[in-house]
Write a protein that holds these residues in place. Structure first.
Motif, PDB file in Angstrom:
ATOM      1  N   ILE A  96       1.041  -1.436  -0.171  1.00  0.00           N
ATOM      2  CA  ILE A  96      -0.428  -0.336   0.209  1.00  0.00           C
ATOM      3  C   ILE A  96       0.861   1.349   0.214  1.00  0.00           C
ATOM      4  O   ILE A  96       0.912   1.626  -0.548  1.00  0.00           O
ATOM      5  CB  ILE A  96      -0.795   0.031   1.193  1.00  0.00           C
ATOM      6  CG1 ILE A  96      -2.190  -1.154   1.227  1.00  0.00           C
ATOM      7  CG2 ILE A  96      -1.775   1.567   1.008  1.00  0.00           C
ATOM      8  CD1 ILE A  96      -2.882  -1.510   1.821  1.00  0.00           C
ATOM      9  N   THR A  97       1.825   1.523   1.176  1.00  0.00           N
ATOM     10  CA  THR A  97       2.921   2.397   0.875  1.00  0.00           C
ATOM     11  C   THR A  97       3.447   2.664  -0.568  1.00  0.00           C
ATOM     12  O   THR A  97       4.163   3.295  -0.990  1.00  0.00           O
ATOM     13  CB  THR A  97       4.487   2.089   1.870  1.00  0.00           C
ATOM     14  OG1 THR A  97       3.064   1.845   3.305  1.00  0.00           O
ATOM     15  CG2 THR A  97       4.882   3.082   1.731  1.00  0.00           C
ATOM     16  N   GLN A  98       3.676   1.310  -1.178  1.00  0.00           N
ATOM     17  CA  GLN A  98       4.924   1.574  -2.662  1.00  0.00           C
ATOM     18  C   GLN A  98       3.445   2.238  -4.079  1.00  0.00           C
ATOM     19  O   GLN A  98       4.165   2.929  -4.247  1.00  0.00           O
ATOM     20  CB  GLN A  98       4.963   0.494  -2.875  1.00  0.00           C
ATOM     21  CG  GLN A  98       6.329  -0.518  -2.332  1.00  0.00           C
ATOM     22  CD  GLN A  98       7.177  -0.008  -1.939  1.00  0.00           C
ATOM     23  OE1 GLN A  98       7.841   1.033  -2.810  1.00  0.00           O
ATOM     24  NE2 GLN A  98       7.556   0.334  -0.742  1.00  0.00           N
ATOM     25  N   LEU A  99       2.149   1.708  -3.791  1.00  0.00           N
ATOM     26  CA  LEU A  99       1.033   2.909  -4.978  1.00  0.00           C
ATOM     27  C   LEU A  99       0.113   3.132  -4.058  1.00  0.00           C
ATOM     28  O   LEU A  99      -0.425   3.670  -4.648  1.00  0.00           O
ATOM     29  CB  LEU A  99       0.225   1.226  -4.977  1.00  0.00           C
ATOM     30  CG  LEU A  99       1.272   0.028  -5.646  1.00  0.00           C
ATOM     31  CD1 LEU A  99      -0.262  -1.490  -5.486  1.00  0.00           C
ATOM     32  CD2 LEU A  99       1.902  -0.063  -6.675  1.00  0.00           C
TER      33      LEU A  99
ATOM     34  N   SER B 237      -3.768  -1.813  -4.672  1.00  0.00           N
ATOM     35  CA  SER B 237      -3.195  -3.216  -3.855  1.00  0.00           C
ATOM     36  C   SER B 237      -3.871  -4.817  -2.844  1.00  0.00           C
ATOM     37  O   SER B 237      -3.624  -5.482  -4.152  1.00  0.00           O
ATOM     38  CB  SER B 237      -2.127  -3.262  -2.114  1.00  0.00           C
ATOM     39  OG  SER B 237      -1.592  -1.733  -1.999  1.00  0.00           O
ATOM     40  N   LEU B 238      -5.128  -4.524  -2.779  1.00  0.00           N
ATOM     41  CA  LEU B 238      -6.210  -5.054  -2.478  1.00  0.00           C
ATOM     42  C   LEU B 238      -6.627  -6.124  -3.878  1.00  0.00           C
ATOM     43  O   LEU B 238      -6.354  -7.229  -3.737  1.00  0.00           O
ATOM     44  CB  LEU B 238      -7.759  -4.669  -1.497  1.00  0.00           C
ATOM     45  CG  LEU B 238      -7.204  -4.270  -0.254  1.00  0.00           C
ATOM     46  CD1 LEU B 238      -8.138  -3.961   0.325  1.00  0.00           C
ATOM     47  CD2 LEU B 238      -6.435  -5.411  -0.011  1.00  0.00           C
ATOM     48  N   GLY B 239      -6.512  -5.087  -4.747  1.00  0.00           N
ATOM     49  CA  GLY B 239      -6.488  -5.794  -6.538  1.00  0.00           C
ATOM     50  C   GLY B 239      -5.638  -6.602  -6.174  1.00  0.00           C
ATOM     51  O   GLY B 239      -5.887  -7.918  -7.163  1.00  0.00           O
ATOM     52  N   MET B 240      -4.144  -6.339  -6.630  1.00  0.00           N
ATOM     53  CA  MET B 240      -3.835  -7.185  -6.713  1.00  0.00           C
ATOM     54  C   MET B 240      -3.519  -8.530  -5.957  1.00  0.00           C
ATOM     55  O   MET B 240      -2.722  -9.416  -6.528  1.00  0.00           O
ATOM     56  CB  MET B 240      -2.363  -6.705  -7.003  1.00  0.00           C
ATOM     57  CG  MET B 240      -0.300  -6.975  -7.143  1.00  0.00           C
ATOM     58  SD  MET B 240       0.859  -6.077  -7.494  1.00  0.00           S
ATOM     59  CE  MET B 240       1.127  -5.554  -5.093  1.00  0.00           C
TER      60      MET B 240
ATOM     61  N   SER C  17      -0.598   3.183 -10.630  1.00  0.00           N
ATOM     62  CA  SER C  17      -0.736   4.027  -9.515  1.00  0.00           C
ATOM     63  C   SER C  17       0.879   4.942 -10.097  1.00  0.00           C
ATOM     64  O   SER C  17       0.652   6.352  -9.914  1.00  0.00           O
ATOM     65  CB  SER C  17       0.417   3.141  -9.133  1.00  0.00           C
ATOM     66  OG  SER C  17       2.319   3.160  -9.125  1.00  0.00           O
ATOM     67  N   ARG C  18       0.956   4.543 -11.567  1.00  0.00           N
ATOM     68  CA  ARG C  18       1.753   5.978 -12.170  1.00  0.00           C
ATOM     69  C   ARG C  18       0.506   6.804 -12.768  1.00  0.00           C
ATOM     70  O   ARG C  18       1.691   7.161 -14.312  1.00  0.00           O
ATOM     71  CB  ARG C  18       3.368   5.430 -12.358  1.00  0.00           C
ATOM     72  CG  ARG C  18       3.799   4.638 -11.582  1.00  0.00           C
ATOM     73  CD  ARG C  18       4.801   4.128 -12.234  1.00  0.00           C
ATOM     74  NE  ARG C  18       6.255   4.426 -13.022  1.00  0.00           N
ATOM     75  CZ  ARG C  18       7.011   5.326 -12.770  1.00  0.00           C
ATOM     76  NH1 ARG C  18       7.510   5.249 -12.290  1.00  0.00           N
ATOM     77  NH2 ARG C  18       7.925   5.672 -14.002  1.00  0.00           N
TER      78      ARG C  18
ATOM     79  N   ARG D 277       9.928  -3.418  -5.950  1.00  0.00           N
ATOM     80  CA  ARG D 277       8.950  -3.495  -4.409  1.00  0.00           C
ATOM     81  C   ARG D 277       7.726  -3.884  -4.241  1.00  0.00           C
ATOM     82  O   ARG D 277       7.496  -5.035  -3.588  1.00  0.00           O
ATOM     83  CB  ARG D 277       9.338  -2.056  -3.749  1.00  0.00           C
ATOM     84  CG  ARG D 277      10.854  -1.863  -3.753  1.00  0.00           C
ATOM     85  CD  ARG D 277      11.325  -0.066  -3.612  1.00  0.00           C
ATOM     86  NE  ARG D 277      10.699   0.549  -4.010  1.00  0.00           N
ATOM     87  CZ  ARG D 277      10.942   1.152  -4.428  1.00  0.00           C
ATOM     88  NH1 ARG D 277      12.149   1.457  -5.185  1.00  0.00           N
ATOM     89  NH2 ARG D 277      10.257   2.368  -5.717  1.00  0.00           N
ATOM     90  N   THR D 278       7.076  -3.934  -5.286  1.00  0.00           N
ATOM     91  CA  THR D 278       5.470  -4.119  -5.384  1.00  0.00           C
ATOM     92  C   THR D 278       5.646  -5.635  -5.225  1.00  0.00           C
ATOM     93  O   THR D 278       4.822  -6.078  -4.583  1.00  0.00           O
ATOM     94  CB  THR D 278       4.466  -3.663  -6.179  1.00  0.00           C
ATOM     95  OG1 THR D 278       4.582  -1.876  -6.886  1.00  0.00           O
ATOM     96  CG2 THR D 278       3.402  -3.470  -6.420  1.00  0.00           C
ATOM     97  N   ALA D 279       5.907  -6.476  -6.057  1.00  0.00           N
ATOM     98  CA  ALA D 279       6.642  -7.362  -5.765  1.00  0.00           C
ATOM     99  C   ALA D 279       6.503  -8.120  -5.084  1.00  0.00           C
ATOM    100  O   ALA D 279       6.177  -9.017  -4.869  1.00  0.00           O
ATOM    101  CB  ALA D 279       6.967  -8.167  -6.954  1.00  0.00           C
TER     102      ALA D 279
END
Length: 284
Positions: A206-209, A215-218, A232-233, A260-262
């Protein structure tokens, strides 16, 4: 060499992190938290995992048992996560690149809990991002970006509202949408079903995105890592298409965020696994 490395899903490979390693004696190896992209000459040859007391798994660097920055024995709750962490250490070559070890750092955070927060505090910190969620803040202009946000973000927003039976909405106001208390309560109950380890990973994602929605979608596998990062970008990518970019800098930032997200997503899934490796999860 780590001889029992399971295959990690393609979308979660090459995860990165920041940490610093310090051997304390010939039997253990402690780690220190670091914000610097430090490197150090590799001091071990073989990486292995072993099962210790209470069924927990340990990481061994030659004859050294890995320890956390707080001095605790580095243990993880299941074999799947132990293999993933060991793979990070095994991937290091002549020089240890500590910024390529996100899973190790996330484990350290879960074990040491340096901010001394309880589960409720962690959930509240994660849900704070819902009030400033990336996909909820829209622009009034230019028209092209307005359309892009509507076309790309609305489907994800509608999905999560239907998935959790909540209302979130969006707004072009600087104050953002007013999130109903019922929505916050629903997400709080949902996050309460996560264990401390999984919450550590989820909060990191969540902090990254900068987005609970993405985040929950992923995590729910509605979005891939690449899709979540791109969404997110969205505004930045629009500006780049309009005005150009410094190619190497843009690519580096994109790959770093993906890594980082992965790492965070993989950590959530693996820290929720049973005590043995689930072969289905660890296949491409």
């Amino acid at each position: 060499m780590f001889r029992s490395v399971a295959r990690i899903p393609t979308q979660f490979r090459n995860v990165l992190s920041v940490s610093k390693v310090c051997p304390r004696n010939q039997h253990s190896c402690g780690l220190k938290y670091s914000t610097a992209a430090a490197e150090r000459k590799k001091f071990y040859q073989d990486v292995s995992i072993s099962q210790g007391e209470g069924g927990l798994y340990e990481i061994n660097l030659d004859r050294r048992k890995l320890k956390t920055p707080g001095g605790k024995l580095f243990t993880v709750p299941n074999e799947a996560l132990a293999i993933a962490v060991a793979t990070e250490w095994d991937a290091q070559r002549d020089t240890l690149k500590f910024y390529t070890m996100h899973l190790t750092t996330l484990c350290n955070t879960a074990l040491d809990n340096p901010t001394q927060r309880n589960k409720e505090q962690m959930i509240n910190a994660a849900l704070k991002f819902l009030e400033t969620d990336t996909v909820c803040y829209r622009v009034d202009e230019p028209y092209g970006l307005v359309e892009l946000q509507r076309n790309e973000w609305d489907p994800v927003l509608h999905w999560i509202e239907n998935r959790y039976n909540v209302t979130i909405g969006s707004s072009s106001s600087i104050l953002g949408p007013e999130i109903p208390e019922a929505t916050k309560d629903t997400f709080q109950q949902h996050l309460n079903s996560y264990n401390i380890w999984s919450l550590t990973g989820l909060e990191y994602v969540i902090t990254q995105l900068k987005s609970v929605v993405l985040s929950l979608g992923m995590i729910d596998r509605h979005l891939s890592v690449e899709q979540a990062v791109l969404l997110s970008r969205l505004e930045e990518e629009y500006q780049i298409r309009s005005w150009g970019n410094v190619e190497w800098a843009h690519d580096y930032d994109m790959y770093e965020l993906r890594a980082r997200t992965a790492a965070g997503a993989l950590f959530v899934h693996l820290s929720s696994e049973s005590s043995t490796v689930k072969r289905k999860l660890l296949q491409d």
